[in-house]
Design a protein around this motif. Structure first.
Motif, PDB file in Angstrom:
ATOM      1  N   HIS A 146      32.814  21.242  62.888  1.00 40.34           N
ATOM      2  CA  HIS A 146      32.230  22.561  62.650  1.00 40.34           C
ATOM      3  C   HIS A 146      33.345  23.466  62.142  1.00 40.34           C
TER       4      HIS A 146
ATOM      5  N   TRP B  19      34.441  27.429  60.602  1.00 39.18           N
ATOM      6  CA  TRP B  19      34.154  28.852  60.437  1.00 39.18           C
ATOM      7  C   TRP B  19      35.213  29.467  59.535  1.00 39.18           C
TER       8      TRP B  19
ATOM      9  N   LEU C  30      31.599  24.996  50.572  1.00 40.94           N
ATOM     10  CA  LEU C  30      32.460  23.940  51.107  1.00 40.94           C
ATOM     11  C   LEU C  30      32.236  22.697  50.270  1.00 40.94           C
TER      12      LEU C  30
ATOM     13  N   ALA D 250      24.835  23.121  58.479  1.00 41.60           N
ATOM     14  CA  ALA D 250      25.325  22.955  57.118  1.00 41.60           C
ATOM     15  C   ALA D 250      24.143  22.729  56.206  1.00 41.60           C
TER      16      ALA D 250
ATOM     17  N   THR E 217      26.795  24.598  51.991  1.00 42.80           N
ATOM     18  CA  THR E 217      26.811  26.056  51.975  1.00 42.80           C
ATOM     19  C   THR E 217      26.937  26.561  53.402  1.00 42.80           C
ATOM     20  N   LEU E 218      27.949  27.389  53.642  1.00 45.96           N
ATOM     21  CA  LEU E 218      28.141  27.992  54.958  1.00 45.96           C
ATOM     22  C   LEU E 218      27.414  29.334  54.994  1.00 45.96           C
ATOM     23  N   GLN E 219      26.790  29.637  56.113  1.00 47.53           N
ATOM     24  CA  GLN E 219      25.987  30.831  56.235  1.00 47.53           C
ATOM     25  C   GLN E 219      26.536  31.728  57.340  1.00 47.53           C
TER      26      GLN E 219
ATOM     27  N   VAL F 132      31.391  33.146  58.140  1.00 48.57           N
ATOM     28  CA  VAL F 132      30.354  32.169  57.855  1.00 48.57           C
ATOM     29  C   VAL F 132      30.743  30.854  58.511  1.00 48.57           C
ATOM     30  N   GLY F 133      29.766  30.008  58.794  1.00 50.02           N
ATOM     31  CA  GLY F 133      30.053  28.746  59.468  1.00 50.02           C
ATOM     32  C   GLY F 133      29.070  27.667  59.105  1.00 50.02           C
ATOM     33  N   GLY F 134      29.432  26.436  59.406  1.00 49.38           N
ATOM     34  CA  GLY F 134      28.590  25.278  59.177  1.00 49.38           C
ATOM     35  C   GLY F 134      29.275  24.041  59.713  1.00 49.38           C
ATOM     36  N   SER F 135      28.619  22.901  59.673  1.00 50.51           N
ATOM     37  CA  SER F 135      29.186  21.666  60.215  1.00 50.51           C
ATOM     38  C   SER F 135      28.775  20.486  59.363  1.00 50.51           C
TER      39      SER F 135
ATOM     40  N   LEU G  88      37.389  25.188  50.417  1.00 53.26           N
ATOM     41  CA  LEU G  88      36.488  26.217  50.926  1.00 53.26           C
ATOM     42  C   LEU G  88      36.760  27.537  50.222  1.00 53.26           C
TER      43      LEU G  88
END
Length: 942
Positions: free
Chosen positions: A320, A322, A334, A346, A359-361, A370-373, A384
């Motif tokens: 994950h 951020w 990303l 993600a 795409t991180l939201q 923003v974050g995602g995994s 990134l």
């Protein structure tokens, strides 16, 4: 004579011209400098603009040039023959004779038509008289340097004034100098107030605030203004600054939206100008990760900034990520260059199962993070970027490599006994093993066989959850097997890991234990000199192989940086060629070493190992040379060839280590305490010999016989030396015993040697030697002889106990079968070379001291101790690397229940691992290195 007068006039003319030119130049320079000083003073008062300062400089230069031209012209007109004649006439007091002579010289009457001979003769006489008078006048008198005094003095006054100003007010001088000689530079006018500004030149994110702090020096400032000029508006804005502690002032620029410049000013003083740059795109402030390994690894998640070295994870690891910016973000992009699995949080922009773009939201609208995994499926590189709510993408990006870790095979080592060992039939071997895996050991077996019989196995219990490092010890009581010399026991272990895709396993090298008799274990080792020559020969071979391995490793690193699909560069080809040449030279050196025969059986037996090592180096050099010469070779193919060469060389290195270096190391371990046994027996023999010779002194007390007294003094010195040698011997035994590693297999030797030294110290031997020495000092044979005899008898009582120390050390020779198979008569050869060939194999008192000749003194400082194969530990008695030994693995009962002793714990700690969770990337990269460290420390008994 006419010529003489002309030459004299020319000399005076040149001097006058030189003086005139120098004076004119000095006046011109002084005038220009004065005008420059005046201009600087005017700038100091009025702060002249750059153009005016340039004009002042040009004016100073023009004044100097014009004035120099006028003065030189004037001086030139004054240098005429008539003027020079008047100078000479006046200086000579000729009352016009020189002037007349010069006139006649320039307008001779003899040149006039109709002039009489008398007139011509008189004119010639007048010229000659003028020449004679002019010759008597020196040039300094006719053309003095006095005209130079005033301009030079004026110039010196100006220079002195400038120097005094520079010394008294250096900042004033440097400021004005810079303002005039660098007129367009940013040099504030001189003031007693100086300013230090923070941050100086600054770059500010669009719309943010910039705090400017100014500190004044030199004088008190009652008010300070911040002057800002915006490039967009083109106008200056003056803002007040507010005082803070310690003479500091602060001003704030809010919502900076355009580039500009700023400075501060107060009471006619100002600072330098500084630039303000505006950053209008979002900026990545921080990136953090949470890395969750697969469940079977039993590893906790790692959360925080990017680990050093990049992102390294097993397949199936959940990552994950951020990203935080200075502005509200709408999304993050990303990308990877290898497909990865999709996870919650993600949003894939391409493939639904495996994607290279995510795409991180933000968690909420207007968030700056923003974050995602995603799930790691392959290695590659991750990049990134973020975009703000206005759609502006960040110019800076965050990149990191993704290293796909492998669940490596486990490995297991048998620490004790050594790979090639000797043992007597009555000992209990404690088989110490360490099984390790990067994520967990699930199964451990020990296999054993006797005399090539089928191996039987014992499954050793492994705790839950599966440990990554599992040390264990199991006893092997040889006495229970009714063994006899000549039997051979072979041991090896197998380990399996906990990989859910299927356990992977590996097995340890075979440990061979030769059963031999106690007599075979009681041989003296190589003496220091012969052993050093022998060890040095094979250590040189080891060093050359290590150097070749390092050279190949450097090549691998260089090739790893190149594109594997591109053709090998010329530079890398040259590196390959150089490495091949160097390794070929090392192979040649090794072949030369093999050709140098030493007079020892073991050298002849190990010669094949040197030949094979030389052939391995030659083969590696040939492989590298062929790779360097192959046309069109790609970097990837070159890397594969180098890796293959290194692998083959590494196998030969291991073989050389196991079959040559390790056996020789074992041979170099047992000298110290066995040597001490020999020294004690020799000391008893010397004391006994002294007592026998002193028997003739009984009844001779205080006789007035010079020869008898001289003999007693000699015997006194001999007795004093024996007492000192005994004390030194006991110190050496205690020191060497204390230096033995904390290993239960050495407890027998440690205990025997310690008890022996302690018992001898508590005995009356030293007191009896002192009594004998005292009697000899008083010339009393009746007192000294019985005391010497008593000392010899006291030492004799400890000979059997001393021999047990040597036997304990001699048993260390049993645990190196490679050594035994190639030793031959080496020990006897070295003993004979050192004068130790007699008596060592004998039992009882008759042989205890026999054969220890005077040449033993050359080994008095040689330290030999220990029953563990330790190299590099030095004797307290000196002796460099002479304290080598050979060890056994055990001399008593095993450790039931497998409790680890302190030495085993030290070996485990030396492996570089701890109970805390270690990121896989670190363990993968340094695991082998720390393992080598653990092996070395274990061998050194630390």
């Amino acid at each position: 004579m006419n010529t003489n007068l002309n030459q004299r006039i020319s000399v005076i003319k040149r001097r006058l011209i030189a003086v005139g030119l120098s004076a004119s130049t000095a006046w011109a320079v002084a005038a220009g400098a004065l005008l420059l000083l005046l201009s600087m003073w005017l700038d100091l008062v009025l702060e002249l603009p750059p153009a005016v300062r340039i004009a002042c400089g040009v004016a100073c230069l023009a004044l100097a040039v014009v004035m120099a031209g006028l003065l030189i012209r004037s001086a030139w007109h004054r240098v005429t023959p008539a003027a020079i004649a008047r100078r000479l006439d006046g200086a000579a007091g000729a009352h016009g004779q020189v002037v007349s002579g010069v006139d006649l010289l320039l307008s001779p009457p003899m040149a006039t038509h109709g002039a009489s001979a008398v007139t011509s003769g008189l004119a010639r006489m007048a010229v000659e008289r003028a020449a004679a008078l002019a010759a008597n006048v020196s040039s300094a008198v006719a053309a003095p340097a006095r005209p130079l005094y005033r301009p030079v003095a004026a110039l010196a006054v100006l220079v002195l004034f400038a120097m005094i100003t520079a010394a008294a007010a250096p900042r004033l001088f440097s400021t004005q100098w810079l303002r005039f000689f660098d007129p367009f530079g940013d040099h504030p006018p001189y003031s007693r107030i100086e300013f230090t500004l923070d941050p100086g030149n600054a770059r500010v994110v669009y719309g943010s605030t910039l705090d400017i702090r100014a500190t004044s020096h030199g004088d008190t400032v009652e008010g300070l203004d911040l002057v800002v000029k915006s490039q967009e508006a083109g106008t200056e804005e003056v803002l007040p600054m507010f005082p803070e502690a310690a003479g500091s002032w602060r001003g704030t620029l809010t919502r900076v939206t355009s580039d500009g410049r700023y400075f501060v000013r107060a009471r006619g003083a100002r600072s330098k100008h500084f630039d303000i740059g505006v950053i209008t795109v979002p900026k990545l402030e921080s990136v953090r990760f949470r890395i969750t390994p697969p469940a079977y690894t039993h590893r906790p998640p790692l959360e925080g900034p990017l680990p050093q070295g990049g992102l390294a994870a097993l397949p199936g690891t959940l990552v994950h990520i951020w990203a935080k910016s200075n502005r509200p973000l709408s999304a993050g992009a990303l990308e990877t260059d290898a497909p990865q699995g999709v996870a919650s949080g993600a949003v894939p922009s391409t493939q639904p199962i495996a994607s290279t773009q995510f795409t991180l939201q933000p968690a909420a609208a207007g968030d700056t993070e923003v974050g995602g995994s995603f799930i790691v499926q392959a290695g590659g590189r991750l990049s990134l970027k973020v975009s703000d709510v206005n759609g502006q993408a960040s110019t800076d990006s965050f990149t990191t490599p993704i290293t796909l870790l492998r669940d490596e095979r486990p490995f297991v080592r048998i620490l004790e006994p050594k790979p090639d060992s000797y043992a007597t039939p009555d000992v209990t071997l404690n088989v110490e093993m360490i099984a390790e895996d990067d994520y967990g050991v699930s199964r451990l077996e020990l296999f054993r066989s006797l005399d090539e019989s089928p191996a039987s196995s014992v499954i050793l219990p492994v705790p839950k959850p599966e440990p990554t490092r599992f040390p264990t010890t199991t006893p092997l009581p040889l006495a229970a097997y009714a063994l006899s010399p000549g039997n051979v026991i072979k041991l090896y272990a197998r380990v399996e890991d906990n990989d859910p895709a299927g356990p992977k396993g590996s097995e340890s090298p075979v440990v061979t234990v030769h059963i031999i008799s106690k007599e075979q274990m009681q041989q003296m080792m190589l003496a220091r000199e012969g052993l050093e020559v022998l060890l040095g020969k094979y250590e040189q071979a080891t060093r050359r192989m290590e150097a070749a391995n390092e050279k190949i490793e450097q090549l691998q690193k260089a090739l790893a940086k190149a594109d594997s699909n591109s053709e090998l560069s010329k530079e890398l080809r040259e590196q390959l060629k150089q490495a091949a040449d160097q390794i070929a030279k090392d192979a040649e050196k090794l072949a030369g070493l093999s050709a140098e025969d030493l007079p020892f059986d073991i050298d002849h037996a190990l010669k094949n190992q040197l030949d094979e090592a030389a052939q391995a180096l030659e083969k590696a050099a040939d492989a590298l040379d062929k790779a360097a010469a192959r046309p069109g070779l790609s970097a990837g193919a070159a890397a594969a060839a180098v890796a293959k060469a290194r692998k083959e060389l590494g196998g030969e290195r291991e073989k050389f280590k196991e079959e040559a270096a390790d056996p020789l190391d074992h041979l170099a371990k047992i000298y110290p305490l066995i040597e001490d046994e020999a020294r004690f027996a020799e000391l008893w023999e010397r004391q006994k010999d002294l007592a026998d010779r002193m028997e003739s002194l009984v009844g001779h007390d205080d006789e007035d016989d010079p020869h008898q007294k001289s003999r007693m003094r000699d015997l006194e010195a001999e007795q004093r030396q024996l007492k000192a040698d005994l004390r030194e011997l006991l110190d050496d035994i205690e020191n060497r015993t204390a230096e033995l590693p904390s290993d239960p297999r050495l407890d027998g030797l440690r205990k025997t040697a310690g008890e022996f030294a302690k018992a001898v110290r508590k005995s009356t031997a030293a007191d009896e030697m002192a009594a004998s020495e005292s009697g000899l000092a008083e010339f009393s044979g009746s007192r000294s002889a019985p005391a010497a005899r008593a000392a010899a008898d006291t030492l004799k009582k400890f000979l059997a106990q001393c021999q047990s120390v040597g036997e304990q050390g001699g048993e260390c020779l049993k645990f190196q079968p490679k050594l035994a198979s190639s030793l031959g008569g080496t020990v006897e050869q070295l003993l004979e070379a050192e004068g130790l060939g007699m008596g060592k194999g004998q039992k009882g008192l008759a042989g205890a001291g026999g054969g220890y000749s005077a040449r033993r003194s050359s080994l008095r400082n040689v330290g030999m101790y220990g029953r563990i194969p330790v190299r590099g530990s030095e004797s307290r008695a000196g002796g460099g690397r002479a304290d080598h030994g050979i060890s056994d693995t055990s001399n008593g009962p095993g450790h039931a229940g497998n409790p680890l002793d302190s030495s085993a714990k030290s070996r485990l700690d030396a492996s570089g691992q701890s109970d805390a969770a270690i990121p896989d990337r670190y363990k993968r990269r340094v695991g082998e290195y720390f393992q080598r460290v653990a092996d070395e420390l274990e061998q050194n008994g630390k």
